[in-house]
Design an enzyme around this catalytic site. Sequence first.
Site, PDB file in Angstrom:
ATOM      1  N   HIS A 183      34.454  34.241  29.236  1.00 36.62           N
ATOM      2  CA  HIS A 183      33.102  33.862  29.671  1.00 36.62           C
ATOM      3  C   HIS A 183      32.034  34.816  29.121  1.00 36.62           C
ATOM      4  O   HIS A 183      30.867  34.481  29.091  1.00 36.62           O
ATOM      5  CB  HIS A 183      33.040  33.690  31.193  1.00 36.62           C
ATOM      6  CG  HIS A 183      32.946  34.971  31.972  1.00 36.62           C
ATOM      7  ND1 HIS A 183      34.034  35.728  32.283  1.00 36.62           N
ATOM      8  CD2 HIS A 183      31.884  35.616  32.514  1.00 36.62           C
ATOM      9  CE1 HIS A 183      33.646  36.788  32.980  1.00 36.62           C
ATOM     10  NE2 HIS A 183      32.337  36.752  33.135  1.00 36.62           N
ATOM     11  N   LYS A 187      27.894  34.089  27.436  1.00 37.69           N
ATOM     12  CA  LYS A 187      26.644  34.629  28.002  1.00 37.69           C
ATOM     13  C   LYS A 187      25.545  34.498  26.957  1.00 37.69           C
ATOM     14  O   LYS A 187      25.764  34.793  25.777  1.00 37.69           O
ATOM     15  CB  LYS A 187      26.821  36.100  28.404  1.00 37.69           C
ATOM     16  CG  LYS A 187      27.697  36.289  29.647  1.00 37.69           C
ATOM     17  CD  LYS A 187      27.842  37.762  29.982  1.00 37.69           C
ATOM     18  CE  LYS A 187      28.912  37.994  31.036  1.00 37.69           C
ATOM     19  NZ  LYS A 187      28.492  37.812  32.409  1.00 37.69           N
ATOM     20  N   GLU A 221      30.822  48.305  36.609  1.00 34.47           N
ATOM     21  CA  GLU A 221      30.551  47.457  37.779  1.00 34.47           C
ATOM     22  C   GLU A 221      30.466  48.322  39.028  1.00 34.47           C
ATOM     23  O   GLU A 221      31.149  49.353  39.117  1.00 34.47           O
ATOM     24  CB  GLU A 221      31.672  46.439  37.964  1.00 34.47           C
ATOM     25  CG  GLU A 221      31.798  45.448  36.830  1.00 34.47           C
ATOM     26  CD  GLU A 221      32.907  44.444  37.091  1.00 34.47           C
ATOM     27  OE1 GLU A 221      32.588  43.297  37.435  1.00 34.47           O
ATOM     28  OE2 GLU A 221      34.086  44.809  36.962  1.00 34.47           O
ATOM     29  N   ASP A 240      42.157  43.722  32.026  1.00 34.80           N
ATOM     30  CA  ASP A 240      41.195  42.819  32.662  1.00 34.80           C
ATOM     31  C   ASP A 240      39.919  42.669  31.822  1.00 34.80           C
ATOM     32  O   ASP A 240      39.420  41.563  31.635  1.00 34.80           O
ATOM     33  CB  ASP A 240      40.842  43.361  34.058  1.00 34.80           C
ATOM     34  CG  ASP A 240      40.010  42.391  34.875  1.00 34.80           C
ATOM     35  OD1 ASP A 240      40.141  41.175  34.660  1.00 34.80           O
ATOM     36  OD2 ASP A 240      39.217  42.845  35.722  1.00 34.80           O
ATOM     37  N   HIS A 245      37.204  40.563  27.125  1.00 34.02           N
ATOM     38  CA  HIS A 245      35.744  40.557  26.960  1.00 34.02           C
ATOM     39  C   HIS A 245      35.234  41.611  25.984  1.00 34.02           C
ATOM     40  O   HIS A 245      34.424  41.321  25.101  1.00 34.02           O
ATOM     41  CB  HIS A 245      35.052  40.819  28.302  1.00 34.02           C
ATOM     42  CG  HIS A 245      35.467  39.889  29.396  1.00 34.02           C
ATOM     43  ND1 HIS A 245      35.761  38.566  29.177  1.00 34.02           N
ATOM     44  CD2 HIS A 245      35.619  40.084  30.735  1.00 34.02           C
ATOM     45  CE1 HIS A 245      36.081  37.996  30.335  1.00 34.02           C
ATOM     46  NE2 HIS A 245      36.003  38.892  31.290  1.00 34.02           N
ATOM     47  N   LYS A 334      35.322  50.005  37.584  1.00 33.18           N
ATOM     48  CA  LYS A 334      34.874  49.391  38.837  1.00 33.18           C
ATOM     49  C   LYS A 334      34.507  50.480  39.836  1.00 33.18           C
ATOM     50  O   LYS A 334      34.922  51.625  39.696  1.00 33.18           O
ATOM     51  CB  LYS A 334      35.983  48.511  39.409  1.00 33.18           C
ATOM     52  CG  LYS A 334      36.199  47.229  38.590  1.00 33.18           C
ATOM     53  CD  LYS A 334      37.022  46.227  39.355  1.00 33.18           C
ATOM     54  CE  LYS A 334      37.287  44.970  38.551  1.00 33.18           C
ATOM     55  NZ  LYS A 334      36.137  44.069  38.474  1.00 33.18           N
ATOM     56  N   LYS A 339      25.794  48.864  37.771  1.00 36.54           N
ATOM     57  CA  LYS A 339      26.266  47.658  37.081  1.00 36.54           C
ATOM     58  C   LYS A 339      25.505  47.612  35.771  1.00 36.54           C
ATOM     59  O   LYS A 339      24.269  47.551  35.744  1.00 36.54           O
ATOM     60  CB  LYS A 339      25.951  46.429  37.934  1.00 36.54           C
ATOM     61  CG  LYS A 339      25.984  45.094  37.191  1.00 36.54           C
ATOM     62  CD  LYS A 339      27.285  44.375  37.402  1.00 36.54           C
ATOM     63  CE  LYS A 339      27.334  43.048  36.662  1.00 36.54           C
ATOM     64  NZ  LYS A 339      28.683  42.614  36.331  1.00 36.54           N
TER      65      LYS A 339
HETATM   66  C1  BG6 Z   1      36.324  38.982  34.979  1.00 36.00           C
HETATM   67  C2  BG6 Z   1      37.201  40.087  35.510  1.00 36.00           C
HETATM   68  O1  BG6 Z   1      36.896  38.442  33.818  1.00 36.00           O
HETATM   69  O2  BG6 Z   1      35.040  39.505  34.674  1.00 36.00           O
HETATM   70  C3  BG6 Z   1      36.563  40.739  36.727  1.00 36.00           C
HETATM   71  O3  BG6 Z   1      38.465  39.578  35.859  1.00 36.00           O
HETATM   72  C4  BG6 Z   1      35.156  41.175  36.424  1.00 36.00           C
HETATM   73  O4  BG6 Z   1      37.343  41.830  37.177  1.00 36.00           O
HETATM   74  C5  BG6 Z   1      34.358  40.036  35.804  1.00 36.00           C
HETATM   75  O5  BG6 Z   1      34.533  41.603  37.646  1.00 36.00           O
HETATM   76  C6  BG6 Z   1      33.010  40.521  35.343  1.00 36.00           C
HETATM   77  O6  BG6 Z   1      32.260  39.416  34.925  1.00 36.00           O
HETATM   78  P1  BG6 Z   1      30.674  39.471  34.940  1.00 36.00           P
HETATM   79  O7  BG6 Z   1      30.245  38.203  34.294  1.00 36.00           O
HETATM   80  O8  BG6 Z   1      30.268  39.608  36.374  1.00 36.00           O
HETATM   81  O9  BG6 Z   1      30.328  40.702  34.140  1.00 36.00           O
END
Ligand code: BG6
Length: 474
Positions: A183, A187, A221, A240, A245, A334, A339
């Site tokens: 995802h 963005k 985060e 993760d 990502h 985390k 953030k």
């Molecule tokens: C997810 C992870 O793929 O992305 C999570 O599994 C993480 O652990 C999240 O919190 C973060 O996504 P975003 O869009 O909030 O940065």
Amino acid sequence: MKTNKPDPAIIVIFGVTGDLVKRKLFPALYRLIKANLLDDNTVIVGITRQNISTQDMLADLISGYPEYDESAIEFLKDRFEVQTMNVTESSEYKALLEKLNKMEEDKGMCMNRLFYLSIPPQVFGPIVRFLGENGLNRKCQHNDADSRLLIEKPFGYDLKSAEKLITETTEHFKEEQIFRIDHYLAKETVQNILNFRFNNAIFESLWNSNHISRIDITATETIGIEGRSIFYEQTGALRDLVQSHLLQLMSVITMEEPDTLESDDIHESKLALLNSVVQIPSDKVNKLAVRGQYQSYKTEVNNPKSNIETFAAIEVSINNPRWMGVPIVIKTGKSLDKKQTEIRVVFKRNDETEKQTLHNSLTFRIQPNEGIDIELIVKKPGLDNELQNVDMDFSYSKFFSADSSPDAYERVLVDAIRGDHTLFATNEEVLASWKIVDPILYHWSRETKDLQIYNDNSSGPKNIPDWLNPNYKI
Ligand code: BG6
């Protein structure tokens, strides 16, 4: 947001009771409906083994929406239904096929079928196999609409399991039918990076080791693991966020210019980049990788012996002429004090500014406060020739209206219905990324001494190497 509506689709959600569907997928569907961006004939089928009525499931999925749009809810009520099934039972897929065929007959048209898998990796293999063996991998009855798999990460647990997963999937679905969601790629700010790089000649000509001293890719985060103990205990920060990502972000920021901005060309460039990353050998892991765990983690997951990292940082080198010698620092964690997801590209100083601590940098702020920031060096007003850094700041919220940026999951859904692969990871990219992190994971699985415990809501581990300091070597 103005756009052409995608073709009608049946969206079949495996794992409809899961957290991700509630947090990301359903709100995205809801917003697309609210903005009138889904075809009227869209159907959503939620698969679960629980005996839950369509009404109760829908009520749960839409509970807590900030703005409750009556017509969007009505749209969902008319087009959503729950199908209770045991997904590990092959015979139940026949019934699913019949159901989808019947839906299409009632509507008098064939529709793209999207199987969205938001399920644990253990049941992934059987579901794909049963979909395939029962003919749900084929085009619809009249051959004019496609059947597609939409898969959530993690794509495996390490290189070996990812290879196995890919083999299992490609036995039943062709690569063009498979959409591996990352995802982050969807963005708005990330999509902008490619356009920004290749349309602003002032930067592209400087995009190499002659002019760039380091690149920092950061995703911190403030939240912890949010109750996902089982998932996180099997995953950790490197798997993760870094394997998926952040390595994807790195490939977008450092890849060679593709022949065109078409999907295949972009993927070719990204893959070439990922394949040129230097693997960190086992004896250098302690030097080039840092891991930490937030203080309250062990209690949260109820595992006093947990060795899982909630913070990971690595220094990556790219072995190609463009990037030779430029450190790429990837960091995520985390329960940190802020953030912040961003990519910061720091330019080398010229001789004049060598003695000063001033520099040029370009920062893509992915979230929050999406935008692009350029740090310049200017003369301070006054009689002396004193220099200082100032920011030129482009902020999305100031230039564009809020509804012009679709959420990442809205984009994922629309692109998958349209069959556009640009923003999805290919199987080769997934494997190349595992090759980068595998040696670190292997080393970390055998050693525990280097895991640093850091305070919740802090800046992370205290004992860090020079390269992790953002001001090092700039
Ligand atoms: C997810 C992870 O793929 O992305 C999570 O599994 C993480 O652990 C999240 O919190 C973060 O996504 P975003 O869009 O909030 O940065």
